[in-house]
Design a protein around this motif. Structure first.
Motif, PDB file in Angstrom:
ATOM      1  N   GLY A  21       3.277   5.981  -2.868  1.00  0.00           N
ATOM      2  CA  GLY A  21       4.155   6.844  -3.659  1.00  0.00           C
ATOM      3  C   GLY A  21       5.582   6.871  -3.153  1.00  0.00           C
ATOM      4  O   GLY A  21       6.497   7.283  -3.877  1.00  0.00           O
ATOM      5  N   ASP A  22       5.800   6.433  -1.898  1.00  0.00           N
ATOM      6  CA  ASP A  22       7.171   6.352  -1.377  1.00  0.00           C
ATOM      7  C   ASP A  22       7.957   5.299  -2.173  1.00  0.00           C
ATOM      8  O   ASP A  22       7.405   4.282  -2.598  1.00  0.00           O
ATOM      9  N   VAL A  23       9.250   5.564  -2.360  1.00  0.00           N
ATOM     10  CA  VAL A  23      10.128   4.636  -3.079  1.00  0.00           C
ATOM     11  C   VAL A  23      11.112   4.034  -2.078  1.00  0.00           C
ATOM     12  O   VAL A  23      12.055   4.697  -1.628  1.00  0.00           O
ATOM     13  N   ILE A  24      10.878   2.760  -1.703  1.00  0.00           N
ATOM     14  CA  ILE A  24      11.768   2.067  -0.772  1.00  0.00           C
ATOM     15  C   ILE A  24      12.963   1.528  -1.550  1.00  0.00           C
ATOM     16  O   ILE A  24      12.791   0.794  -2.528  1.00  0.00           O
ATOM     17  N   PHE A  25      14.171   1.907  -1.129  1.00  0.00           N
ATOM     18  CA  PHE A  25      15.362   1.443  -1.841  1.00  0.00           C
ATOM     19  C   PHE A  25      16.400   0.782  -0.937  1.00  0.00           C
ATOM     20  O   PHE A  25      17.407   0.259  -1.411  1.00  0.00           O
ATOM     21  N   LYS A  26      16.119   0.773   0.379  1.00  0.00           N
ATOM     22  CA  LYS A  26      17.060   0.118   1.287  1.00  0.00           C
ATOM     23  C   LYS A  26      16.339  -0.297   2.564  1.00  0.00           C
ATOM     24  O   LYS A  26      15.509   0.448   3.090  1.00  0.00           O
ATOM     25  N   ILE A  27      16.655  -1.502   3.058  1.00  0.00           N
ATOM     26  CA  ILE A  27      16.196  -1.946   4.374  1.00  0.00           C
ATOM     27  C   ILE A  27      17.428  -2.397   5.141  1.00  0.00           C
ATOM     28  O   ILE A  27      18.197  -3.237   4.672  1.00  0.00           O
ATOM     29  N   ASP A  28      17.589  -1.800   6.319  1.00  0.00           N
ATOM     30  CA  ASP A  28      18.840  -1.956   7.067  1.00  0.00           C
ATOM     31  C   ASP A  28      19.983  -1.546   6.138  1.00  0.00           C
ATOM     32  O   ASP A  28      19.954  -0.440   5.617  1.00  0.00           O
ATOM     33  N   ASN A  29      20.939  -2.415   5.888  1.00  0.00           N
ATOM     34  CA  ASN A  29      22.043  -2.051   4.994  1.00  0.00           C
ATOM     35  C   ASN A  29      21.959  -2.767   3.638  1.00  0.00           C
ATOM     36  O   ASN A  29      22.953  -2.834   2.911  1.00  0.00           O
ATOM     37  N   THR A  30      20.779  -3.296   3.323  1.00  0.00           N
ATOM     38  CA  THR A  30      20.607  -4.050   2.086  1.00  0.00           C
ATOM     39  C   THR A  30      19.839  -3.234   1.049  1.00  0.00           C
ATOM     40  O   THR A  30      18.720  -2.766   1.325  1.00  0.00           O
ATOM     41  N   GLN A  31      20.434  -3.062  -0.127  1.00  0.00           N
ATOM     42  CA  GLN A  31      19.744  -2.350  -1.195  1.00  0.00           C
ATOM     43  C   GLN A  31      18.576  -3.177  -1.718  1.00  0.00           C
ATOM     44  O   GLN A  31      18.677  -4.395  -1.868  1.00  0.00           O
ATOM     45  N   ILE A  32      17.483  -2.508  -2.012  1.00  0.00           N
ATOM     46  CA  ILE A  32      16.284  -3.142  -2.549  1.00  0.00           C
ATOM     47  C   ILE A  32      16.089  -2.650  -3.982  1.00  0.00           C
ATOM     48  O   ILE A  32      15.718  -1.500  -4.206  1.00  0.00           O
ATOM     49  N   HIS A  33      16.347  -3.523  -4.946  1.00  0.00           N
ATOM     50  CA  HIS A  33      16.197  -3.156  -6.353  1.00  0.00           C
ATOM     51  C   HIS A  33      14.810  -3.497  -6.888  1.00  0.00           C
ATOM     52  O   HIS A  33      14.267  -2.774  -7.729  1.00  0.00           O
ATOM     53  N   THR A  34      14.256  -4.616  -6.424  1.00  0.00           N
ATOM     54  CA  THR A  34      12.986  -5.110  -6.951  1.00  0.00           C
ATOM     55  C   THR A  34      12.099  -5.604  -5.814  1.00  0.00           C
ATOM     56  O   THR A  34      12.546  -5.748  -4.671  1.00  0.00           O
ATOM     57  N   PHE A  35      10.843  -5.894  -6.163  1.00  0.00           N
ATOM     58  CA  PHE A  35       9.929  -6.468  -5.185  1.00  0.00           C
ATOM     59  C   PHE A  35      10.468  -7.793  -4.653  1.00  0.00           C
ATOM     60  O   PHE A  35      10.317  -8.103  -3.473  1.00  0.00           O
ATOM     61  N   LEU A  36      11.102  -8.574  -5.536  1.00  0.00           N
ATOM     62  CA  LEU A  36      11.675  -9.847  -5.105  1.00  0.00           C
ATOM     63  C   LEU A  36      12.775  -9.626  -4.066  1.00  0.00           C
ATOM     64  O   LEU A  36      12.878 -10.378  -3.091  1.00  0.00           O
ATOM     65  N   ASP A  37      13.604  -8.600  -4.257  1.00  0.00           N
ATOM     66  CA  ASP A  37      14.625  -8.267  -3.254  1.00  0.00           C
ATOM     67  C   ASP A  37      13.982  -7.938  -1.916  1.00  0.00           C
ATOM     68  O   ASP A  37      14.462  -8.349  -0.852  1.00  0.00           O
ATOM     69  N   LEU A  38      12.888  -7.148  -1.961  1.00  0.00           N
ATOM     70  CA  LEU A  38      12.177  -6.766  -0.745  1.00  0.00           C
ATOM     71  C   LEU A  38      11.675  -7.997  -0.004  1.00  0.00           C
ATOM     72  O   LEU A  38      11.877  -8.154   1.207  1.00  0.00           O
ATOM     73  N   ARG A  39      11.031  -8.903  -0.758  1.00  0.00           N
ATOM     74  CA  ARG A  39      10.464 -10.092  -0.134  1.00  0.00           C
ATOM     75  C   ARG A  39      11.561 -11.012   0.395  1.00  0.00           C
ATOM     76  O   ARG A  39      11.421 -11.588   1.477  1.00  0.00           O
ATOM     77  N   LYS A  40      12.637 -11.174  -0.352  1.00  0.00           N
ATOM     78  CA  LYS A  40      13.738 -12.036   0.115  1.00  0.00           C
ATOM     79  C   LYS A  40      14.288 -11.553   1.444  1.00  0.00           C
ATOM     80  O   LYS A  40      14.534 -12.350   2.361  1.00  0.00           O
ATOM     81  N   TYR A  41      14.500 -10.256   1.545  1.00  0.00           N
ATOM     82  CA  TYR A  41      15.080  -9.736   2.782  1.00  0.00           C
ATOM     83  C   TYR A  41      14.099  -9.886   3.939  1.00  0.00           C
ATOM     84  O   TYR A  41      14.480 -10.310   5.042  1.00  0.00           O
ATOM     85  N   LEU A  42      12.831  -9.539   3.702  1.00  0.00           N
ATOM     86  CA  LEU A  42      11.848  -9.643   4.776  1.00  0.00           C
ATOM     87  C   LEU A  42      11.688 -11.091   5.238  1.00  0.00           C
ATOM     88  O   LEU A  42      11.528 -11.351   6.437  1.00  0.00           O
ATOM     89  N   PHE A  43      11.745 -12.049   4.299  1.00  0.00           N
ATOM     90  CA  PHE A  43      11.570 -13.451   4.663  1.00  0.00           C
ATOM     91  C   PHE A  43      12.765 -14.007   5.425  1.00  0.00           C
ATOM     92  O   PHE A  43      12.700 -15.122   5.956  1.00  0.00           O
ATOM     93  N   SER A  44      13.853 -13.242   5.488  1.00  0.00           N
ATOM     94  CA  SER A  44      14.990 -13.660   6.314  1.00  0.00           C
ATOM     95  C   SER A  44      14.789 -13.243   7.767  1.00  0.00           C
ATOM     96  O   SER A  44      15.567 -13.618   8.642  1.00  0.00           O
ATOM     97  N   LYS A  45      13.720 -12.476   8.009  1.00  0.00           N
ATOM     98  CA  LYS A  45      13.371 -12.022   9.356  1.00  0.00           C
ATOM     99  C   LYS A  45      12.165 -12.783   9.867  1.00  0.00           C
ATOM    100  O   LYS A  45      11.656 -13.700   9.210  1.00  0.00           O
ATOM    101  N   LYS A  46      11.662 -12.367  11.030  1.00  0.00           N
ATOM    102  CA  LYS A  46      10.445 -12.968  11.576  1.00  0.00           C
ATOM    103  C   LYS A  46       9.567 -11.865  12.158  1.00  0.00           C
ATOM    104  O   LYS A  46      10.048 -10.762  12.473  1.00  0.00           O
ATOM    105  N   PRO A  47       8.264 -12.120  12.287  1.00  0.00           N
ATOM    106  CA  PRO A  47       7.378 -11.102  12.870  1.00  0.00           C
ATOM    107  C   PRO A  47       7.873 -10.669  14.246  1.00  0.00           C
ATOM    108  O   PRO A  47       8.296 -11.490  15.054  1.00  0.00           O
ATOM    109  N   GLY A  48       7.845  -9.374  14.478  1.00  0.00           N
ATOM    110  CA  GLY A  48       8.347  -8.818  15.735  1.00  0.00           C
ATOM    111  C   GLY A  48       9.720  -8.200  15.609  1.00  0.00           C
ATOM    112  O   GLY A  48      10.126  -7.384  16.461  1.00  0.00           O
ATOM    113  N   ASP A  49      10.472  -8.576  14.547  1.00  0.00           N
ATOM    114  CA  ASP A  49      11.775  -7.951  14.314  1.00  0.00           C
ATOM    115  C   ASP A  49      11.579  -6.506  13.857  1.00  0.00           C
ATOM    116  O   ASP A  49      10.590  -6.165  13.197  1.00  0.00           O
ATOM    117  N   THR A  50      12.550  -5.671  14.183  1.00  0.00           N
ATOM    118  CA  THR A  50      12.510  -4.259  13.768  1.00  0.00           C
ATOM    119  C   THR A  50      13.563  -4.014  12.696  1.00  0.00           C
ATOM    120  O   THR A  50      14.704  -4.443  12.827  1.00  0.00           O
TER     121      THR A  50
END
Length: 387
Positions: free
Chosen positions: A336-365
């Motif tokens: 039920g939580d609405v995620i709209f930002k990770i770090d300083n990047t706005q998240i508009h869609t699921f694709l935005d979420l995945r794009k940003y996460l895929f720019s990181k690697k496991p273990g990153d915070t």
């Protein structure tokens, strides 16, 4: 009767020209003409056209004789690469009570030998669902091992015994980033699974098209950068080579849009995008990507208005579930939580979420900002490996 050379418009010298006309007129119709012509040419009484010019059959229109070297850059490139493009056979078990243990060919595609260790790159969908995979080299069926596959990028890596391909020179990897729109592109593959090592030629139509990858629920789950070419890429070409004029691999043929009235739209995975994926598939058997540990089914923009009551934004993604024990669970995220930002990047869609996460690697915070009951919250999440 006179002879008029309309091809030569240059002024003629009076001395000698009238003599040639008289001699020719006197000899027309006489068989002795054929005997005298060589002597007349040698004496310069009759002048032949230049070597690069000939008179057409109607005696009026000129045509040009051009020397042409068949050994062009395209031919050289094809001759270098073609032996390294093989047929990939997908073999699957046959269903049914009376067919238990039986296997049959489910389809064919193409693959490219990329090194001397027997590694072959193809498409994931070419080997998807296979119980066994074979390649065909010089009419010989060779059993291949599937080292790894990646559904998101539609790539797979196979391996065969090196002694089976020791006479074949692997393809040289080029750079897709260095390509220019309009330069030649050569596709080599096995269209329809039957016509081995077929060559089609076109140009690079565009360098950075984005092809949407859909999940089982029909939602876009990934965007794959692709090269666009008008070189014909048909079923069976999948997994084959797209090369440049130097005979270097610049892409892995992956798809063709085949709609009524639409032609010349072929796509290939750029080799610069494919390289890190191929390396991981060879070394790890899979592609390692990061994840939060949440499931997402809805983008905020797609949910009914009555469910947005009091929500101060019209973008973001709605968490549908949280994996127990995951980093998201440990950080306190809930369904039920609405995620709209990770770090300083706005998240508009699921694709935005995945794009940003895929720019990181496991273990990153990362810092995840979300709304819960219309109140803004931020938590730190250490990313895990996507399962």
């Amino acid at each position: 009767m006179g002879f008029y050379d309309d091809f030569d418009a240059k002024p003629r010298k009076r001395s000698g020209s009238w003599l040639a006309s008289v001699i020719i007129a006197a000899l027309v119709g006489s068989g002795s003409t054929l005997l005298m012509v060589p002597a007349m040419i040698k004496a310069n009484v009759i002048k032949l056209p230049e070597a690069s010019q000939v008179v057409s059959s109607n005696g009026k229109l000129p045509s040009q004789t051009v020397a042409y070297n068949v050994e062009t850059g395209i031919v050289s490139a094809v001759n270098r690469v073609k032996p390294a493009v093989v047929t990939v056979v997908n073999i699957q078990k046959v269903g049914g009570y009376f067919n238990r243990g039986l296997k049959q060919e489910a389809g064919k595609g193409s693959g490219v030998i990329i090194d001397n260790q027997g590694h072959i790159v193809t498409n994931n969908h070419v080997v998807d669902g296979a119980s066994d995979v074979e390649i065909i080299v010089n009419d010989e069926h060779i059993k291949a091992k599937v080292l790894g596959t990646d559904e998101l990028t539609d790539l797979a890596v196979l391996q065969v015994p090196t002694d089976k391909i020791k006479e074949i020179k692997p393809v040289e990897l080029g750079s897709s980033e260095a390509l220019q729109t309009g330069e030649p592109a050569i596709a080599i593959g096995n269209p329809l699974g039957e016509f081995e090592q077929t060559v089609t030629v076109g140009v690079i139509s565009a360098k950075k098209r984005m092809m949407e990858i859909y999940g089982q629920n029909g939602r876009v789950v990934h965007e794959q950068p692709v090269l666009q070419t008008d070189a014909a890429i048909n079923p069976g070409n999948s997994g084959g080579a797209l090369i440049n004029i130097k005979g270097q691999l610049i892409g892995i043929n992956s798809a063709k849009i085949a709609e009524r009235g639409i032609e010349g739209l072929g796509f290939a995975i750029p080799i610069d995008e494919a390289k890190p994926i191929i390396e991981q598939l060879m070394s790890k058997g899979k592609v390692i990507r990061p994840a939060l540990g949440v499931g997402v089914e809805w983008d905020v923009k797609d949910i009914p208005e009555n469910y947005k009551s009091g929500l101060p934004i019209n973008y973001g993604v709605v968490v549908s579930n949280v994996t127990p024990g995951s980093p998201a669970d440990k950080a306190g995220l809930k369904a039920g939580d609405v995620i709209f930002k990770i770090d300083n990047t706005q998240i508009h869609t699921f694709l935005d979420l995945r794009k940003y996460l895929f720019s990181k690697k496991p273990g990153d915070t990362v810092q995840v900002t979300f709304y819960r009951e219309n109140k803004e919250n931020t938590v730190s999440v250490t990313l895990m490996e996507l399962k």
